[in-house]
Design a protein around this motif. Structure first.
Motif, short mmCIF file in Angstrom:
data_model
loop_
_atom_site.label_atom_id
_atom_site.label_comp_id
_atom_site.label_asym_id
_atom_site.label_seq_id
_atom_site.Cartn_x
_atom_site.Cartn_y
_atom_site.Cartn_z
N UNK A 127 11.62 -5.93 6.22
CA UNK A 127 10.48 -5.20 5.68
C UNK A 127 10.30 -5.48 4.20
N UNK A 128 11.41 -5.50 3.49
CA UNK A 128 11.35 -5.75 2.05
C UNK A 128 10.77 -7.13 1.75
N UNK A 129 11.16 -8.12 2.54
CA UNK A 129 10.64 -9.47 2.33
C UNK A 129 9.15 -9.53 2.62
N UNK A 130 8.71 -8.82 3.65
CA UNK A 130 7.29 -8.81 4.01
C UNK A 130 6.46 -8.19 2.88
N UNK A 131 6.97 -7.12 2.30
CA UNK A 131 6.25 -6.49 1.19
C UNK A 131 6.30 -7.36 -0.06
N UNK A 132 7.40 -8.08 -0.22
CA UNK A 132 7.56 -8.91 -1.42
C UNK A 132 6.56 -10.06 -1.46
N UNK A 133 6.13 -10.54 -0.30
CA UNK A 133 5.17 -11.65 -0.28
C UNK A 133 3.73 -11.15 -0.34
N UNK A 134 3.56 -9.85 -0.54
CA UNK A 134 2.22 -9.32 -0.75
C UNK A 134 1.58 -8.64 0.43
N UNK A 135 2.30 -8.46 1.52
CA UNK A 135 1.72 -7.78 2.68
C UNK A 135 1.69 -6.28 2.44
N UNK A 136 0.63 -5.63 2.91
CA UNK A 136 0.56 -4.18 2.84
C UNK A 136 1.49 -3.58 3.89
N UNK A 137 1.64 -2.25 3.86
CA UNK A 137 2.50 -1.59 4.84
C UNK A 137 2.04 -1.89 6.26
N UNK A 138 0.73 -1.74 6.50
CA UNK A 138 0.19 -1.97 7.84
C UNK A 138 0.38 -3.42 8.25
N UNK A 139 0.11 -4.35 7.34
CA UNK A 139 0.28 -5.77 7.65
C UNK A 139 1.74 -6.12 7.93
N UNK A 140 2.63 -5.57 7.14
CA UNK A 140 4.06 -5.84 7.33
C UNK A 140 4.53 -5.33 8.70
N UNK A 141 4.08 -4.14 9.07
CA UNK A 141 4.47 -3.59 10.36
C UNK A 141 3.84 -4.38 11.50
N UNK A 142 2.56 -4.70 11.36
CA UNK A 142 1.83 -5.36 12.45
C UNK A 142 2.25 -6.81 12.65
#
Length: 227
Positions: A127-142
């Protein structure tokens, strides 16, 4: 053998075909609606403020029998709806819609629990890596978390899907003309009880085996990708 030929000839064969078709339609509907609802519940539960509400929702659906839930939506829920909605419902074969709604809501609760267990098994760095590359919470989860959690939880999700596929038979209690309802109807006409429910049993068994085979195929494909 002749009795089976009677069951498998018109008009009884048509009753079975219509019941099977409605069962498959209900199954596809609750899979899509309940699956989507389960994903939404999973995402909502990640918020600390909403976790108690979602937990209560899941607990209710896990501890109240599915038959009672279907009965509530069919008999009680319309009483709380606006008059024009109640009239629209009463003028149509609403048992199908209420059965799908009740099963979807309950299925979504179990899906959310299985996905939550899958998420817990993932390293937090995902999750941290997904947010680090600029994804929003919804995008990271989806795009990152939910797909991985679904693969991990696939055996449990398959079990729940099988249970609720077979649970569509409960909808016959409110007059939904699915496969079990069709079997009752044929039996009441022919009095060939063993033959009638043997045919229904085989149909349920075949579909369940197909679902298990498809799930096993997805699991094998997922294991090959991880290699």
């Amino acid at each position: 053998m002749g009795d089976f030929l009677t069951i498998l000839s018109p008009p009884y064969l048509q009753e079975f075909a219509n019941g099977l078709l409605l069962t498959l339609i209900m199954t596809a509907a609750f899979l899509m609606l309940g699956g989507l609802w389960g994903v939404m519940l999973t995402m909502l539960r990640m918020a600390p403020q909403l976790d108690p509400l979602v937990a209560a929702y899941v607990s209710i659906h896990r501890n109240v029998p599915l038959l009672v839930q279907i009965m509530f939506w069919y008999f009680a829920a319309p009483e709380f709806m606006p008059a024009f909605v109640s009239e629209w419902v009463n003028q149509r074969s609403s048992e199908i819609y209420f059965a799908i709604l009740a099963i979807s809501l309950a299925f979504g609760a179990y899906v959310s629990e299985d996905l939550r267990s899958g998420i817990r098994s993932l390293p937090p760095v995902q999750y941290e890596a997904a947010r680090a590359v600029g994804l929003s919470y919804v995008q990271a989860m989806r795009l990152v978390i939910i797909p991985q959690a679904a693969r991990v939880s696939l055996p449990a999700l398959t079990n729940q899907f099988l249970l609720y596929f077979k649970g569509t038979s409960i909808a016959s209690a409110i007059g939904t003309a699915e496969l079990t309802h069709a079997a009752y109807s044929v039996n009441n006409t022919t009095y060939l009880t063993y033959q009638t429910f043997a045919v229904a049993t085989v149909l349920y068994l075949v579909i369940s085996l197909v679902i298990m085979a498809v799930s096993a195929r997805f699991q094998s494909a997922g294991q090959e990708k991880r290699r």
